[in-house]
Design a protein around this motif. Structure first.
Motif, mmCIF file in Angstrom:
data_model
loop_
_atom_site.group_PDB
_atom_site.id
_atom_site.type_symbol
_atom_site.label_atom_id
_atom_site.label_comp_id
_atom_site.label_asym_id
_atom_site.label_seq_id
_atom_site.Cartn_x
_atom_site.Cartn_y
_atom_site.Cartn_z
ATOM 1 N N SER A 204 -13.584 3.795 6.836
ATOM 2 C CA SER A 204 -14.535 3.680 6.366
ATOM 3 C C SER A 204 -15.860 5.426 6.509
ATOM 4 C CB SER A 204 -15.426 2.878 7.299
ATOM 5 O OG SER A 204 -14.268 1.093 7.254
ATOM 6 N N GLU A 205 -14.914 5.743 7.752
ATOM 7 C CA GLU A 205 -16.634 6.822 8.599
ATOM 8 C C GLU A 205 -15.897 7.764 7.317
ATOM 9 O OE1 GLU A 205 -18.510 7.289 10.727
ATOM 10 O OE2 GLU A 205 -18.035 5.127 10.743
ATOM 11 N N THR A 206 -14.843 8.506 7.183
ATOM 12 C CA THR A 206 -14.328 9.562 6.259
ATOM 13 C C THR A 206 -13.803 9.479 4.815
ATOM 14 O OG1 THR A 206 -11.922 9.353 6.099
ATOM 15 C CG2 THR A 206 -13.417 10.786 8.010
ATOM 16 N N GLY A 207 -13.398 8.054 4.806
ATOM 17 C CA GLY A 207 -13.548 8.152 3.090
ATOM 18 C C GLY A 207 -11.776 8.561 2.786
ATOM 19 N N GLU A 208 -10.965 8.920 4.199
ATOM 20 C CA GLU A 208 -10.007 9.488 3.738
ATOM 21 C C GLU A 208 -8.702 8.119 3.684
ATOM 22 O OE1 GLU A 208 -6.288 11.195 7.035
ATOM 23 O OE2 GLU A 208 -7.682 10.147 7.700
ATOM 24 N N LYS A 209 -7.757 8.502 2.321
ATOM 25 C CA LYS A 209 -6.903 7.307 2.288
ATOM 26 C C LYS A 209 -5.842 7.401 2.949
ATOM 27 C CE LYS A 209 -7.552 9.446 -2.568
ATOM 28 N NZ LYS A 209 -8.955 8.338 -2.506
ATOM 29 N N LEU A 210 -5.601 5.924 3.477
ATOM 30 C CA LEU A 210 -4.575 5.815 4.514
ATOM 31 C C LEU A 210 -3.028 3.670 3.903
ATOM 32 C CD1 LEU A 210 -7.059 5.521 7.529
ATOM 33 C CD2 LEU A 210 -4.962 6.740 6.496
ATOM 34 N N ASP A 211 -3.026 4.935 2.679
ATOM 35 C CA ASP A 211 -2.296 4.020 1.854
ATOM 36 C C ASP A 211 -1.224 4.897 0.994
ATOM 37 O OD1 ASP A 211 -3.788 4.932 -0.662
ATOM 38 O OD2 ASP A 211 -5.247 3.831 0.370
ATOM 39 N N LYS A 212 -0.722 4.276 0.504
ATOM 40 C CA LYS A 212 0.557 4.681 -1.267
ATOM 41 C C LYS A 212 -0.146 5.679 -1.490
ATOM 42 C CE LYS A 212 3.707 3.249 -3.838
ATOM 43 N NZ LYS A 212 5.096 1.984 -3.969
ATOM 44 N N ASP A 213 -1.344 5.651 -1.986
ATOM 45 C CA ASP A 213 -1.336 6.768 -3.189
ATOM 46 C C ASP A 213 -1.345 8.578 -2.256
ATOM 47 O OD1 ASP A 213 -3.300 5.366 -4.876
ATOM 48 O OD2 ASP A 213 -4.831 5.660 -4.644
#
Ligand code: ADP
Ligand code: UDP
Length: 237
Positions: A204-213
């Motif tokens: 939510s803060e950085t927009g970093e992707k935390l998933d299969k992408d």
């Protein structure tokens, strides 16, 4: 519960019969695929995380009145589930533009929608899971009008519950895919899995992707991303 013969091996899970005709055991693998199986790989520890995460999320959804296939976690990778006949629809809900939506409609990833977007793909690997609407689904007789209405209602309720749940973990729910099935008495319930394989989850803060992408797009840190979302789920609930 006795694990009997394998009925199916998919890209991410194996499904086994049990000595109860109404129950299956699903066994989560570390195998990862993308682009309809064209890209293949392994995400170490993914099966354990996806099994446990999906179970915790389904328990949460059941408390909110959404019927699910979850019965009991049997081991790190194995779960006892209600056997269903899967409705061959990939039910996708989107809160933010990303992935195929951005590609199809030429919009930047990250644009927030005023209302969730609900879409269906026809679950058919040979056809490449084509996008389809309610009329198409009725014409193909994949489900009745009543079943489709139920599926849409549950999918939007799942979105609201998951959005709120992940927000508490500092994670933005961008979009996800779920599947529904019919039990032997014809009841529609949520089946398959809910995990970083099937959801887009951004910090939510950085927009970093935390998933299969991270796997699909070769971003690196794939295992770490799965571990991070699981850690946040456990720490915040
Ligand atoms: P895929 O079939 O896309 O390769 P998986 O590797 O995840 O996917 O395989 C699991 C299969 O089991 C999927 O086809 C899914 O639709 C199906 N499935 C999930 N939950 C149930 C259930 N409760 N009963 C019967 N089938 C299920
Ligand atoms: N998704 C999935 N299985 C599929 C296709 C999509 O779990 O076969 C999930 C995907 O992880 C994402 C959402 O559904 O969270 C929307 O995916 P999209 O249509 O953008 O497809 P993609 O970018 O994967 O082609």
């Amino acid at each position: 519960m006795q694990k009997l013969e394998q009925v199916y091996e998919g890209k991410a899970k194996k499904v086994f019969k049990t000595d109860d005709p109404e129950l299956f055991i699903v066994d989560y693998k570390d195998d990862a695929t993308a682009f309809n199986g064209l890209k293949k790989g392994t995400i170490k520890g993914k099966g354990v995380i996806n099994n446990q995460m999906s179970n915790r999320l389904m328990e949460m959804l059941a408390k909110k009145g959404i019927p699910t296939h979850f019965v009991e976690e049997l081991s790190e990778r194995e779960t006892l589930v209600k056997k269903v006949s899967i409705v061959p629809l990939e039910v996708i809900v989107r809160n933010i533009a990303a992935g195929s939506f951005s590609k199809h409609y030429g919009v930047e990833e990250g644009i927030k929608f005023d209302e969730p977007v609900l879409e269906f793909s026809y679950k058919n690997d040979d056809l490449g899971d084509p996008l389809l609407n309610t009329s198409h689904a009725l014409a193909l007789k994949v489900a009745t009008k009543e079943e489709i209405d139920t599926i849409k209602k549950y999918a939007l309720a799942v979105n609201e519950a998951l959005k709120e749940f992940w927000a508490k973990c500092g994670v933005t729910l961008v979009d996800f895919k779920i599947e529904f099935g019919r039990t032997s008495d014809g009841t529609i319930i949520l089946a398959d899995e809910i995990s970083p394989d099937t959801c887009r989850l951004w910090d939510s803060e950085t927009g970093e992707k935390l998933d299969k992408d991270r796997f699909r797009r070769d971003l690196g840190g794939v295992e770490e991303a799965y571990e991070e979302v699981m850690k946040r789920l456990l720490n915040n609930n």
